[in-house]
Design an enzyme around this catalytic site. Sequence first.
Site, mmCIF file in Angstrom:
data_model
loop_
_atom_site.group_PDB
_atom_site.id
_atom_site.type_symbol
_atom_site.label_atom_id
_atom_site.label_comp_id
_atom_site.label_asym_id
_atom_site.label_seq_id
_atom_site.Cartn_x
_atom_site.Cartn_y
_atom_site.Cartn_z
ATOM 1 C CG ASP A 1 -1.991 0.939 1.421
ATOM 2 O OD1 ASP A 1 -2.585 1.170 -0.340
ATOM 3 O OD2 ASP A 1 -2.699 0.728 1.795
ATOM 4 C CG ASN B 1 -7.922 -1.868 -5.286
ATOM 5 O OD1 ASN B 1 -7.197 -3.228 -5.343
ATOM 6 N ND2 ASN B 1 -8.291 -1.126 -4.552
HETATM 7 C C1 IPE Z 1 -5.618 -2.839 -0.401
HETATM 8 O O1 IPE Z 1 -5.364 -1.366 -0.286
HETATM 9 C C2 IPE Z 1 -5.600 -3.348 -1.205
HETATM 10 C C3 IPE Z 1 -4.141 -3.864 -2.463
HETATM 11 C C4 IPE Z 1 -3.366 -3.269 -2.148
HETATM 12 C C5 IPE Z 1 -4.258 -4.758 -3.310
HETATM 13 P P1 IPE Z 1 -5.968 -0.255 -0.694
HETATM 14 O O2 IPE Z 1 -5.340 0.970 -0.816
HETATM 15 O O3 IPE Z 1 -7.253 -0.388 -1.344
HETATM 16 O O4 IPE Z 1 -7.021 -0.299 0.464
HETATM 17 P P2 IPE Z 1 -7.873 0.539 1.627
HETATM 18 O O5 IPE Z 1 -9.205 0.345 0.214
HETATM 19 O O6 IPE Z 1 -7.016 1.846 1.774
HETATM 20 O O7 IPE Z 1 -8.529 -0.089 2.509
HETATM 21 C C1 IPE Z 2 -1.656 0.102 -3.481
HETATM 22 O O1 IPE Z 2 -1.415 1.833 -3.668
HETATM 23 C C2 IPE Z 2 -1.597 -0.242 -4.898
HETATM 24 C C3 IPE Z 2 -3.884 -1.008 -4.995
HETATM 25 C C4 IPE Z 2 -4.193 -0.812 -4.833
HETATM 26 C C5 IPE Z 2 -3.333 -0.959 -6.452
HETATM 27 P P1 IPE Z 2 -2.325 2.556 -3.273
HETATM 28 O O2 IPE Z 2 -3.301 2.953 -5.050
HETATM 29 O O3 IPE Z 2 -3.582 2.015 -2.461
HETATM 30 O O4 IPE Z 2 -2.113 3.966 -2.938
HETATM 31 P P2 IPE Z 2 -2.473 4.754 -2.358
HETATM 32 O O5 IPE Z 2 -3.360 4.077 -0.701
HETATM 33 O O6 IPE Z 2 -3.302 5.521 -2.299
HETATM 34 O O7 IPE Z 2 -1.445 5.468 -1.068
HETATM 35 MG MG MG Z 3 -3.893 2.382 -0.639
#
Ligand code: IPE
Ligand code: IPE
Ligand code: MG
Length: 243
Positions: free
Chosen positions: A18, A66
């Site tokens: 993340d 997602n």
């Molecule tokens: C969790 O990350 C899913 C992945 C790392 C693929 P998100 O960034 O989508 O999680 P939330 O929604 O903030 O909890």
């Molecule tokens: C994790 O990074 C990747 C996926 C969930 C695909 P994020 O895209 O969630 O990054 P933040 O949470 O917005 O920083």
């Molecule tokens: Mg995230």
Amino acid sequence: MKRLNKAKLPRHIAIIMDGNGRWARKHSLKRIAGHKKGAEAVRKVVKTSGEIGIQYLTLYAFSVENWRRPEDEINALMSLLEEFLVSELREMLDTDIRLRTIGDITKLPEQTRKILLNTIEQTSHNSGMTLNLALSYGGRDEMVEAVKKIILDKESGRIRSEEITKELFSEYLYTADIPDPDLLIRTSGEYRLSNFLLWQSAYTELCFIDILWPDFTGEYLIDIIADYQNRERRFGMISDQLP
Ligand code: IPE
Ligand code: IPE
Ligand code: MG
């Protein structure tokens, strides 16, 4: 790597990668640039995990939730996944890595799924580390699907109610032939599981680290494993009962 105790390695490490978006914002870049940089971190961590001798590495790459992101971000993530699979195939074959997935991959775009299935097939005879990508994965969805399959098997007489145990339930999950994770890491300083491996992480050691995923490296991974090796996993017992 010297400081790791080879006899106490986690067999299965799961990572919630993340912080790509926040990394991009911090560097005044578009979110996609963060995902690109994140893919580089994936390469490093896969390499280090293989070298250490980890047997299973599960990476949360895309959750069922997602799909709610803007379409252009989803498309970019799928393209990046395709690029990753194509560019890493040689490396996976050379380093004996077997690719597999958990999640509902029927939801992925046709082209992405084709490349994915091809990579899984081409690496299927490898016997080193299993790289398990969680794609369109959701823990609750996984459990509901398991329940549906169990009901079908019960109705068709393949299983009896008395046979439904924790062990049998596990066999109906995407992770059927994978041991539960010993260690689960989430980067970016968020303290939640976001629907990841809910059943499987019942007794997993958790590690939350305040590093954005694109900045994560093999060195951080080694530090976290070293910390894991100092923990006492009691599984409900008391210290004196442990080996
Ligand atoms: C969790 O990350 C899913 C992945 C790392 C693929 P998100 O960034 O989508 O999680 P939330 O929604 O903030 O909890
Ligand atoms: C994790 O990074 C990747 C996926 C969930 C695909 P994020 O895209 O969630 O990054 P933040 O949470 O917005 O920083
Ligand atoms: Mg995230």
